[in-house]
Design a protein around this motif. Sequence first.
Motif, PDB file in Angstrom:
ATOM      1  N   GLU A 100       0.815  -1.219   0.000  1.00  0.00           N
ATOM      2  CA  GLU A 100       0.000   0.000   0.000  1.00  0.00           C
ATOM      3  C   GLU A 100       0.849   1.268   0.000  1.00  0.00           C
ATOM      4  N   GLY A 101       2.185   1.115  -0.068  1.00  0.00           N
ATOM      5  CA  GLY A 101       3.060   2.272  -0.065  1.00  0.00           C
ATOM      6  C   GLY A 101       3.261   2.872   1.319  1.00  0.00           C
ATOM      7  N   LYS A 102       2.935   2.107   2.353  1.00  0.00           N
ATOM      8  CA  LYS A 102       3.095   2.571   3.725  1.00  0.00           C
ATOM      9  C   LYS A 102       4.385   2.011   4.304  1.00  0.00           C
ATOM     10  N   PRO A 103       4.925   2.680   5.305  1.00  0.00           N
ATOM     11  CA  PRO A 103       6.159   2.169   5.925  1.00  0.00           C
ATOM     12  C   PRO A 103       5.895   0.882   6.700  1.00  0.00           C
ATOM     13  N   SER A 104       6.938   0.084   6.812  1.00  0.00           N
ATOM     14  CA  SER A 104       6.858  -1.147   7.597  1.00  0.00           C
ATOM     15  C   SER A 104       8.128  -1.275   8.422  1.00  0.00           C
ATOM     16  N   LYS A 105       8.137  -2.272   9.277  1.00  0.00           N
ATOM     17  CA  LYS A 105       9.317  -2.538  10.096  1.00  0.00           C
ATOM     18  C   LYS A 105      10.196  -3.615   9.473  1.00  0.00           C
ATOM     19  N   LEU A 106       9.903  -4.006   8.233  1.00  0.00           N
ATOM     20  CA  LEU A 106      10.743  -4.993   7.556  1.00  0.00           C
ATOM     21  C   LEU A 106      12.130  -4.424   7.315  1.00  0.00           C
ATOM     22  N   GLU A 107      13.119  -5.308   7.316  1.00  0.00           N
ATOM     23  CA  GLU A 107      14.482  -4.872   7.050  1.00  0.00           C
ATOM     24  C   GLU A 107      14.619  -4.437   5.585  1.00  0.00           C
ATOM     25  N   PRO A 108      15.629  -3.608   5.274  1.00  0.00           N
ATOM     26  CA  PRO A 108      15.763  -3.059   3.922  1.00  0.00           C
ATOM     27  C   PRO A 108      15.801  -4.113   2.809  1.00  0.00           C
ATOM     28  N   LEU A 109      16.480  -5.238   3.008  1.00  0.00           N
ATOM     29  CA  LEU A 109      16.542  -6.244   1.946  1.00  0.00           C
ATOM     30  C   LEU A 109      15.163  -6.839   1.673  1.00  0.00           C
ATOM     31  N   ALA A 110      14.409  -7.132   2.702  1.00  0.00           N
ATOM     32  CA  ALA A 110      13.055  -7.667   2.511  1.00  0.00           C
ATOM     33  C   ALA A 110      12.182  -6.654   1.781  1.00  0.00           C
ATOM     34  N   ARG A 111      12.278  -5.383   2.154  1.00  0.00           N
ATOM     35  CA  ARG A 111      11.492  -4.344   1.471  1.00  0.00           C
ATOM     36  C   ARG A 111      11.872  -4.262  -0.001  1.00  0.00           C
ATOM     37  N   ALA A 112      13.165  -4.339  -0.293  1.00  0.00           N
ATOM     38  CA  ALA A 112      13.618  -4.267  -1.684  1.00  0.00           C
ATOM     39  C   ALA A 112      13.134  -5.476  -2.484  1.00  0.00           C
ATOM     40  N   ILE A 113      13.176  -6.655  -1.872  1.00  0.00           N
ATOM     41  CA  ILE A 113      12.713  -7.865  -2.564  1.00  0.00           C
ATOM     42  C   ILE A 113      11.220  -7.774  -2.849  1.00  0.00           C
ATOM     43  N   LEU A 114      10.449  -7.293  -1.880  1.00  0.00           N
ATOM     44  CA  LEU A 114       9.018  -7.110  -2.122  1.00  0.00           C
ATOM     45  C   LEU A 114       8.780  -6.106  -3.245  1.00  0.00           C
ATOM     46  N   LYS A 115       9.552  -5.045  -3.255  1.00  0.00           N
ATOM     47  CA  LYS A 115       9.417  -4.050  -4.325  1.00  0.00           C
ATOM     48  C   LYS A 115       9.757  -4.682  -5.675  1.00  0.00           C
ATOM     49  N   GLY A 116      10.824  -5.472  -5.718  1.00  0.00           N
ATOM     50  CA  GLY A 116      11.193  -6.150  -6.957  1.00  0.00           C
ATOM     51  C   GLY A 116      10.103  -7.090  -7.441  1.00  0.00           C
ATOM     52  N   ALA A 117       9.488  -7.818  -6.511  1.00  0.00           N
ATOM     53  CA  ALA A 117       8.381  -8.713  -6.890  1.00  0.00           C
ATOM     54  C   ALA A 117       7.202  -7.903  -7.420  1.00  0.00           C
ATOM     55  N   ARG A 118       6.889  -6.791  -6.769  1.00  0.00           N
ATOM     56  CA  ARG A 118       5.783  -5.943  -7.256  1.00  0.00           C
ATOM     57  C   ARG A 118       6.083  -5.431  -8.654  1.00  0.00           C
ATOM     58  N   GLU A 119       7.312  -5.017  -8.880  1.00  0.00           N
ATOM     59  CA  GLU A 119       7.675  -4.525 -10.215  1.00  0.00           C
ATOM     60  C   GLU A 119       7.555  -5.627 -11.266  1.00  0.00           C
ATOM     61  N   MET A 120       7.983  -6.832 -10.939  1.00  0.00           N
ATOM     62  CA  MET A 120       7.882  -7.930 -11.913  1.00  0.00           C
ATOM     63  C   MET A 120       6.425  -8.274 -12.212  1.00  0.00           C
ATOM     64  N   VAL A 121       5.561  -8.193 -11.206  1.00  0.00           N
ATOM     65  CA  VAL A 121       4.138  -8.462 -11.444  1.00  0.00           C
ATOM     66  C   VAL A 121       3.512  -7.331 -12.250  1.00  0.00           C
ATOM     67  N   ARG A 122       3.755  -6.108 -11.840  1.00  0.00           N
ATOM     68  CA  ARG A 122       3.065  -4.956 -12.440  1.00  0.00           C
ATOM     69  C   ARG A 122       3.711  -4.452 -13.722  1.00  0.00           C
TER      70      ARG A 122
END
Length: 184
Positions: A100-122
């Motif tokens: 949702e574009g909101k901050p989380s407490k996930l570590e930077p690598l996990a956030r980047a991986i989630l972003k990469g997955a979102r980019e590959m889907v979208r």
Amino acid sequence: MARLPYLEADQVAPEYRDMLKRNTNLHKLLVNSPDMARAFNGVGGYIRFKSKLDPRLRELAILQVGWLEKSEYEFTHHVKIGKEFGVTDADIQGLMAETEGKPSKLEPLARAILKGAREMVRELAMSDATFAEIRKELSDEHMTDLVLTIAFYCAVVRVLATMKIDNEPYYKEVLQQYPLPGVT
């Protein structure tokens, strides 16, 4: 209702019955083409049991695909699988926030991986910036495994949707805790 039958072990040649050890509707449907099912299981098995990618990060990437694609089957199955590999409720809450574009407490690598997955889907592919950010932390082997994992699960959710594979009742309880947006 599935578009093809779910086959039971007694409906499959003996040399293919091992593919039904995981008693899921996905596997029961895929054995309609047993050699293709074996190939599919080979890739899935490699991802789950042989990849050197951190299993928690792998499962977060898979969950991101399932969440974005509103794949009840994929998401609920991988919530349960992910928990076996260290994914926590806080991780899943972080995934939802990040989506949702909101901050989380996930570590930077996990956030980047989630972003990469979102980019590959979208967007079909990870951006150069996201790829470079993840690449700072992962080896070439890990990067390859990550990209192929995300791509494989992009394919899996399309198989599930096209074949209209029913989710098993056992997994539906996950939706009470994590309702997928737009899925009833």
